[in-house]
Design a protein around this motif. Structure first.
Motif, PDB file in Angstrom:
ATOM      1  N   ASP A 284       0.852  -1.189   0.000  1.00 16.06           N
ATOM      2  CA  ASP A 284       0.000   0.000   0.000  1.00 16.06           C
ATOM      3  C   ASP A 284       0.890   1.241   0.000  1.00 16.06           C
ATOM      4  N   HIS A 348      -1.394  -4.378   4.783  1.00 13.11           N
ATOM      5  CA  HIS A 348      -1.067  -3.449   3.703  1.00 13.11           C
ATOM      6  C   HIS A 348      -0.249  -4.122   2.609  1.00 13.11           C
ATOM      7  N   TYR A 374      -9.142   1.963  -0.427  1.00 11.37           N
ATOM      8  CA  TYR A 374      -9.161   0.930   0.606  1.00 11.37           C
ATOM      9  C   TYR A 374     -10.551   0.289   0.556  1.00 11.37           C
ATOM     10  N   ARG A 380     -10.042  -2.611  -5.095  1.00  5.77           N
ATOM     11  CA  ARG A 380      -9.034  -2.818  -4.049  1.00  5.77           C
ATOM     12  C   ARG A 380      -8.360  -4.177  -4.235  1.00  5.77           C
TER      13      ARG A 380
END
Length: 550
Positions: A284, A348, A374, A380
């Protein structure tokens, strides 16, 4: 998804958790403390000056209008603070109050004063998104920072701060750990030094205890944050600099290890930054959330610290966090040869093992897809999946079983990682769960004005193999025969050649790149596919001979 498959995902996810995460989650959901509304303690006076931290970009556009994650909304009523029509992450940012300390914040002071009063009046203690531990943690720090630059807190603000700190101290995110628990502890330290008296000292002692235990666990020996996200790494580095700043301002001694940790983290971040000044997009990661490396270096200098060593003066293999930086003339390659994160906290993580990014002459060329959302949606899931990264997929399975918004079941393990001045190599076992137990091996070797990438897939049986190369929006690909793809910059100033495996079926496909949350830019990806019996070996060569980039 079949019930049996979902059950297996849960089993392979839960078996990695720490006991505290299991019972902590149950306790967090079943028990919430009653807000303590006693009067606030007295505030403590500064001993030295508060150094200006890294300012954020303006996010409050008018008295009731805000822009977060590239999306604007009006907050017109008390109900809007918890609107179900708004993304949860957007609401989190609303409750952070980052604009109090953003660029030119002093010009919006009248807005801020009204907003502070509104929040206190419209968000009763213990109710709503704003009273979740992470927003409390971020808001406490931003409110205290606002006071430290000379703004006089009202009695209502001081009382609200104390109520929030009491609530937070009994609602720590031990079930999440990682950056969330670190943020909780940071807020307790800020509150513990902003206020004085025995209650404030208890907040301070609790925060200091958490930071002391978490720094050694969360910051690896090479300086990287254990969640393996350059974005979250930069945020944690900023946190530590803020805490150093806070202790200096209040005349409190700083843990001697903090200086060394800050230096290592700064060097790591510099190594994971492209020549354009922005971080690499592994796991992420996106721009615009955390300060840039040079901004954090400037902040450290203002606090009296030395900048990190120049890149040529330190090793380029970050072995503990599993990344490597390879420089070859005007080219910079950043590669992922490590695990997806700590076993008990891979929230993440992306399925991008053995992926890489490439910059040439200061411009990004090959990119991971980045992070724009998210939540639990399909987009996602796609952005976390293997196909969004510059690596190999087998039988349409992700190298690590990323699922839901922040879950990972079985995950790839890297091994046999080797690095020298000219090459980097490693293997991962993320596909061993498939028939024939494939193992993916990749080696990058630098040559004059180019790099050679060797992919090998050991194991047995017939499999569908796909290799992905995601191209930055500033470049356009086109084929030159069966085994060459040319990438040309849109301004016509630069190009490079990709010599590709002729036995594969290659396609140039439309895709999207996500440099910031809420941002989706059209780009292209080059995809090679082949159904073949393992073992398999193929080579991709990138070259820029006799080509000038200006």
């Amino acid at each position: 998804m079949k019930l049996r498959t979902r059950f297996a995902l849960y089993v392979h996810t839960l078996r990695y958790l720490k006991p505290v995460q299991v019972w902590g989650r149950a306790a967090f959901r079943l028990r919430s403390p009653r807000p303590d509304l006693r009067p606030a303690p007295s505030t403590r006076g500064l001993v030295a000056g508060w150094s200006a931290p890294v300012p954020r970009e303006q996010s409050q556009l008018a008295e009731g209008r805000f822009r977060f994650l590239s999306v604007e909304h009006e907050i017109a009523s008390a109900e809007d603070w918890n609107s179900e029509s708004l993304e949860k992450l957007w609401l989190y940012n609303l409750h952070y109050f980052a604009d109090l300390n953003a660029r030119s914040a002093e010009t919006r002071r009248s807005w801020h004063l009204k907003l502070l009063s509104r929040w206190i009046e419209e968000n009763p203690p213990g109710v709503g998104v704003g009273w979740e531990p992470y927003p409390i943690s971020m808001r406490v720090v931003n409110w205290v920072k606002w006071c430290l630059v000379g703004n006089e807190p009202s009695e209502a603000l001081r009382h609200s701060l104390a109520v929030q700190l009491r609530f937070l101290s009994r609602r720590l995110e031990v079930h999440l750990l990682g950056n969330h628990l670190f943020a909780n502890a940071k807020a307790l330290l800020f509150g513990g030094l902003f206020f004085e008296g025995s209650e404030a000292e208890r907040w301070y002692a609790l925060g200091k205890k958490i930071i002391g235990s978490q720094l050694g666990e969360q910051i690896l020996a090479d300086g990287g944050h254990f969640e393996r996200s350059p974005m979250y790494h930069a945020l944690l580095l900023e946190d530590l600099l803020d805490l150093f700043n806070l202790h200096s301002a209040y005349g409190r001694p700083v843990d001697p290890s903090w200086r060394e940790t800050i230096a290592k983290m700064s060097a790591w971040l510099s190594a994971m930054t492209h020549p354009d000044g922005e971080i690499a997009f592994f796991n992420d990661a996106a721009s615009g959330i955390a300060p840039k490396a040079h901004e954090l270096e400037d902040y450290a200098r203002r606090l009296g610290m030395q900048p990190p060593l120049p890149l040529s003066a330190r090793p380029d293999l970050l072995s503990d966090s599993g990344y490597a930086r390879i420089e070859n003339g005007d080219a910079v390659i950043l590669a992922d040869v490590g695990s997806v994160g700590p076993d008990y906290l891979p929230g993440h993580a992306h399925a991008g093992t053995l992926s890489f990014e490439l910059s040439l002459a200061g411009r990004r060329v090959l990119v991971n897809s980045g992070t724009s959302v998210y939540g639990n949606g399909l987009e996602r899931q796609r952005q976390r999946g293997t196909t969004a990264h510059n690596t190999v997929r087998v039988d349409e399975c992700d190298s690590s079983e990323v699922w839901s918004g922040f879950r990972v079941a079985r995950r790839a393990r890297t091994f046999d990682v080797r690095y020298d001045d000219a090459s980097l190599a490693g293997r991962h076992d993320g596909y061993r769960r498939l028939p024939g137990k494939p193992i993916h091996y990749r080696q990058w070797t630098t040559v004059r004005n180019g790099v050679e990438i060797v992919d090998e897939l050991a194991g047995g049986g017939f499999h569908l193999v796909e290799v992905f190369f995601h191209i930055h929006p500033d470049w356009r690909p086109h084929f030159k025969g069966e085994s060459v793809c040319e990438l040309a910059s849109v301004d016509g100033s630069c190009c490079l050649l990709m010599h590709i495996e002729p036995r594969m079926e290659w396609q140039i496909e439309p895709s999207t790149w996500h440099p910031q949350f809420g941002v989706s830019q059209p780009n292209f990806r080059l995809v090679g596919r082949q159904r073949v019996e393992f073992p398999l070996r193929f080579v991709t060569r990138l070259s820029w001979p006799c080509i000038s980039c200006s």
